[in-house]
Design an enzyme around this catalytic site. Structure first.
Site, PDB file in Angstrom:
ATOM      1  N   SER A 128      -7.607   3.814   8.987  1.00 43.21           N
ATOM      2  CA  SER A 128      -8.337   3.748   7.718  1.00 43.21           C
ATOM      3  C   SER A 128      -7.624   2.788   6.757  1.00 43.21           C
ATOM      4  CB  SER A 128      -8.405   5.161   7.121  1.00 43.21           C
ATOM      5  OG  SER A 128      -8.791   5.135   5.780  1.00 43.21           O
ATOM      6  N   HIS A 179       0.854  -1.186   0.000  1.00 48.44           N
ATOM      7  CA  HIS A 179       0.000   0.000   0.000  1.00 48.44           C
ATOM      8  C   HIS A 179       0.889   1.234   0.000  1.00 48.44           C
ATOM      9  CE1 HIS A 179      -3.490   2.512   0.723  1.00 48.44           C
ATOM     10  NE2 HIS A 179      -2.679   3.234   1.473  1.00 48.44           N
ATOM     11  N   ARG A 185     -14.372  12.845   6.485  1.00 45.48           N
ATOM     12  CA  ARG A 185     -13.088  13.485   6.792  1.00 45.48           C
ATOM     13  C   ARG A 185     -12.642  14.379   5.645  1.00 45.48           C
ATOM     14  NH1 ARG A 185      -9.441   8.731   7.331  1.00 45.48           N
ATOM     15  NH2 ARG A 185      -7.830  10.281   7.605  1.00 45.48           N
ATOM     16  N   LYS A 188      -8.673  -1.626   5.974  1.00 46.85           N
ATOM     17  CA  LYS A 188      -8.945  -2.203   4.648  1.00 46.85           C
ATOM     18  C   LYS A 188      -7.949  -3.302   4.315  1.00 46.85           C
ATOM     19  CE  LYS A 188      -9.051   2.031   3.246  1.00 46.85           C
ATOM     20  NZ  LYS A 188      -9.144   3.364   2.708  1.00 46.85           N
ATOM     21  N   ASP A 243     -15.214   2.660   7.265  1.00 41.87           N
ATOM     22  CA  ASP A 243     -14.150   3.524   6.767  1.00 41.87           C
ATOM     23  C   ASP A 243     -14.614   4.321   5.551  1.00 41.87           C
ATOM     24  OD1 ASP A 243     -11.380   4.525   6.524  1.00 41.87           O
ATOM     25  OD2 ASP A 243     -11.572   3.521   4.582  1.00 41.87           O
TER      26      ASP A 243
HETATM   27  N1  URA Z   1      -5.812   6.615   2.398  1.00 39.77           N
HETATM   28  C1  URA Z   1      -6.770   5.983   3.086  1.00 39.77           C
HETATM   29  O1  URA Z   1      -7.257   4.939   2.675  1.00 39.77           O
HETATM   30  N2  URA Z   1      -7.201   6.542   4.234  1.00 39.77           N
HETATM   31  C2  URA Z   1      -6.695   7.681   4.725  1.00 39.77           C
HETATM   32  O2  URA Z   1      -7.126   8.115   5.771  1.00 39.77           O
HETATM   33  C3  URA Z   1      -5.694   8.335   3.997  1.00 39.77           C
HETATM   34  C4  URA Z   1      -5.254   7.772   2.834  1.00 39.77           C
END
Ligand code: URA
Length: 430
Positions: free
Chosen positions: A189, A86, A174, A193, A167
């Site tokens: 967050s 990621h 957000r 995932k 999320d």
């Molecule tokens: N990417 C995400 O998935 N969540 C965040 O809070 C920031 C970047």
């Protein structure tokens, strides 16, 4: 049954600097997912978290509650070890495109659930959707088939609606309430995932610099440490590299432009920084997957990674041989002086590519496949007056003046030479 909790009491505990207990966290995330806690209440809580922070225990519980708001995937029965990566997002960051097939060609299975772009950083799915026929909506059984197939081994697709739905709702709030830049909220967050996705191992690319969320190495280290701890505590083998994002990666920013550059890398060419970062992340990923007898550089050089790319694209309906879309208009910006390009800032390049149509201002807006910026000189390169520096691509020529204005102070040409700066700045392991 009447709950012992209320949104107001959770918000005021955090507002006053308290530590939320497990019951409060589980309740508020679940009640928000069910619509019982209103958006304005969750927004207030997000702001209190941004201002007051969270302990390691609170972040871990918050992440767990977000995972449990949806379904958790399980790939433990696959014949190959799973590993994913990621990136926290940067300008010209197309690394997933060559990396996923490369790591699959090394023998791992790569379940890469990706997102679409918002703002100045591009989204992996937007990039791949510029390939004629390619589709991001893959069912879980099809994903499994692709991962198990020794000729494919990687899938890059959209996350289903039931992957950490809390999320998805929270991130949208957000985004419009100035509460994105909170380390506990970013870490939970991303990791909710990735843990829900069911990967056994994970390599994080935490970007640092002017084009990234984290502008300085201290906050990037803090974010990386929080994510490595969350992954490790959840049984996912996790490491993080901190990598520079002061200047764009490679020589392109924009959807089809970045696909073309990724294919160059898979063909054994491509810009040195993209190749270096792809290999650095691939080495970490294969090691995390427990594969120790394969050198990713060889697999890239001998065309095996390209074979997996072609198979992966075709399996999702794409034609790897089809010409990529190009923009209707281009405009080239040239150097006014001779000397060395001493800087080219990532953020204005990302913003200009976005203005040209490569990104979206609101979720659901369309993007232009051909739009973006081609970079003809990188920091440290000698330049002569009149030579092309940047080429702007767009279908909407009205966007060119504002993109040029965005780029006005984005670069500098000076005397002498510029010292090369390292790409990989640090490594955080459990
Ligand atoms: N990417 C995400 O998935 N969540 C965040 O809070 C920031 C970047």
């Amino acid at each position: 049954m009447v709950s012992a909790h209320s949104a107001v009491s959770v918000i005021t505990s955090k507002r006053d600097g308290g530590e939320l207990d497990d019951g409060q966290i589980d309740w508020v995330v679940d009640a928000f997912t069910r619509g019982e806690v209103a958006d304005e209440q969750m927004s207030a809580l997000a702001m209190a978290i941004l201002l007051r922070g969270m302990t390691r225990r609170e972040i871990a519980r918050w992440t767990r509650a977000m995972i449990e708001s949806g379904k958790r995937m399980d790939f433990t029965d696959l014949p190959r070890p799973t590993v994913d990566k990621h990136s926290t997002g940067g300008v010209g960051d197309k690394i997933t495109l060559p990396l996923a097939p490369l790591v699959a060609a090394c023998g791992a299975a790569v379940p890469q659930l990706s997102g679409r772009g918002l703002g100045h950083t591009g989204g992996t799915l937007d990039k791949l959707e510029s390939i004629p026929g390619w589709r991001a909506d893959i069912t879980v059984p099809r994903m499994r088939e692709m991962l198990a197939d020794p000729k494919i081994g990687a899938v890059i697709c959209a996350a289903g609606a039931d992957l950490a739905p809390a999320d998805k709702r929270l991130y949208a709030l957000r985004d419009v309430t100035g509460t994105v830049e909170s380390i506990p909220l970013i870490a939970s967050s991303i990791m909710s995932k990735k843990i829900a996705e069911g990967t056994a191992a994970l390599v994080l690319d935490v970007k640092v610099g002017g084009g990234a969320f984290m502008k300085d190495i201290g906050s990037a280290r803090e974010l990386a440490t929080a994510m490595v701890e969350l992954g490790t505590d959840a049984g996912v083998r996790t490491v993080a590299l901190l990598t520079a994002m002061d200047t764009p990666l490679g020589r392109t920013a924009g959807n089809a432009l970045e696909v073309a550059e990724s294919v160059e890398v898979l063909a054994g060419g491509g810009p040195a920084d993209v190749v270096e970062l792809t290999l650095a992340l691939a080495r970490e990923m294969v090691a995390q997957a427990g594969i120790h007898d394969v050198d990713p550089a060889e697999v890239l050089a001998d065309g095996r990674a390209m074979d997996h790319w072609r198979a992966m694209i075709a399996a999702q309906g794409g034609d790897p041989d089809a010409p990529l879309p190009t923009a209707k208009h281009t405009e080239t910006l040239t150097a006014v002086d001779s000397g060395t390009l001493t800087r080219l800032d990532a953020l204005p390049v990302g913003l200009a590519a976005w203005r040209l149509g490569a990104g979206r201002a609101r979720q659901g807006d369309p993007v232009q496949s051909g739009a973006g910026i081609e970079i003809h000189a990188k920091p440290g390169d000698p330049v002569t007056a009149g030579q092309p520096l940047l080429t702007l691509h767009t279908d909407t020529p009205d966007a060119i003046p504002v993109a040029l204005e965005t780029l006005r102070d984005a670069y500098a040409i000076g005397p002498g030479s510029a010292a090369p700066t390292p790409l990989v700045l640090d490594r955080i392991a459990p």
